[in-house]
Design an enzyme around this catalytic site. Sequence first.
Site, PDB file in Angstrom:
ATOM      1  N   GLU A  49      20.538  -5.599  34.019  1.00 42.61           N
ATOM      2  CA  GLU A  49      20.513  -6.552  33.338  1.00 42.61           C
ATOM      3  C   GLU A  49      21.388  -6.177  32.154  1.00 42.61           C
ATOM      4  O   GLU A  49      22.292  -6.949  31.782  1.00 42.61           O
ATOM      5  CB  GLU A  49      19.260  -6.745  32.539  1.00 42.61           C
ATOM      6  CG  GLU A  49      19.164  -7.860  31.506  1.00 42.61           C
ATOM      7  CD  GLU A  49      17.939  -8.270  30.901  1.00 42.61           C
ATOM      8  OE1 GLU A  49      17.803  -9.190  30.226  1.00 42.61           O
ATOM      9  OE2 GLU A  49      17.021  -7.267  30.959  1.00 42.61           O
ATOM     10  N   HIS A  61      10.442  -2.571  24.991  1.00 42.41           N
ATOM     11  CA  HIS A  61      10.167  -4.083  25.299  1.00 42.41           C
ATOM     12  C   HIS A  61       8.882  -4.185  25.925  1.00 42.41           C
ATOM     13  O   HIS A  61       8.066  -4.845  25.709  1.00 42.41           O
ATOM     14  CB  HIS A  61      11.004  -4.413  26.319  1.00 42.41           C
ATOM     15  CG  HIS A  61      12.521  -4.963  25.608  1.00 42.41           C
ATOM     16  ND1 HIS A  61      12.279  -6.445  25.112  1.00 42.41           N
ATOM     17  CD2 HIS A  61      13.667  -4.564  25.131  1.00 42.41           C
ATOM     18  CE1 HIS A  61      13.565  -6.840  24.599  1.00 42.41           C
ATOM     19  NE2 HIS A  61      14.423  -5.912  24.612  1.00 42.41           N
TER      20      HIS A  61
END
Length: 438
Positions: A318, A253
């Site tokens: 997360e 990411h």
Amino acid sequence: MARHLKRADENLRPAVFESELRATVEAIITDVAEHGDAAVRALSAKFDGWDREHFRLSEQEIEDCLSQLSMGELSDIRFAQAQVRNFAQKQRTCLLDLEVETLPGVFLGHKNIPIENVGCYVPGGRYPLLASAHMSIITAKVAGCPRVISCAPPFRGKPAPAIVAAQHLAGADVIYCLGGVQAVAAMALGTESIASVDMIVGPGNAFVAEAKRQLFGRVGIDLFAGPTETLLIADETVDGELCATDLLGQAEHGVDTPAILITDSEKLARDTLNEIDRLLTILPTAAVAAKAWANHGEILLCEDALEMLQVADRIASEHVQVMTRDDRYFQENLTNYGALFVGPRTTVAYGDKVIGTNHTLPTKLAARYTGGLWVGKFLKTCTFQRIDTDAASAEVGAYCSRLCMLEGFVGHAEQANIRLRRYGGLNLPYGTGARRYA
């Protein structure tokens, strides 16, 4: 006591200088507020190399983007969107309006009212993240929001065909090819050509996240988001290759992405380290993933399942992926996470792209107090009160009158007293409270 076999570099947090970030974003927002479309156009040219008179895509431009995708690619997008839509609809059915008679003649309730104007930001700088279009636009539409607009930056100097297709098929009412802080500011503040919205949702880089933070209050937002986070809880029932793949798959990411393994098996921990070294020699996105892993990757060795659970809840990641001999234990007892992925057959990538749950999730410990984006975020739960009888108004009014006088709110008390005079037949002098009768 958990111990680190690999530790993140604490000196690299935060990854950006927050004071400089705040000042830059504030200046851009001020520019858009003062100069509207002219500022948006100049900023888009400066940051994205994308300059045109209007940023709204025409029907023909949308059709052109759709035509660039194969039937198979469009089918895959529709499949993913069907999963997101189906789960959002199931969530929506759980959110019921309410009306209940709490006392004879007294009715209380609430209505779940969709937000009228929603702006969805779909990031697309390094990767054309079309999945973010599914997660935001479809969920808002399922909630019943009447107007949903969408902004995504250009990709390699033009609208990204896959993102535009996803926005269109998701049901966006208007699509803009516009990115960065200027897009968020334009949606929040409005310009000559972009009507303002009431809420902005969607992930983005640090500048987009800071823009949402600064504009919060002027508009609603989904949540304050930081870099993607992933956490694996694993034991010897899985192998190092699987763990390494799941860690590096999320590390791509960005260079500031934390990826953490918690395990009670030192063998698995060391096998995972070896597999990470091997995979980084063949992973096409290794330039990003390797830096993220070097600077933000961690492996913690725990004594047992209880300690793994405690450490995971303290980290409040997360994404939390569980691959152990007793996955149900963690599913039933974990409390701090954005989204949970249970068992080796699922993975965070499924949640990111296709399985149907929303991928806009809390980061930076926010999972301690909030979940992620879901259909309920697009609804205002607003209460109402109705009194149908004189007797009920008088009964509630007497209590209200006395309680207001107890607080010294004489004007409030008079709001009750006038109803006691009209509906209860009581002759109360102005500015006095109702008497209590034993």
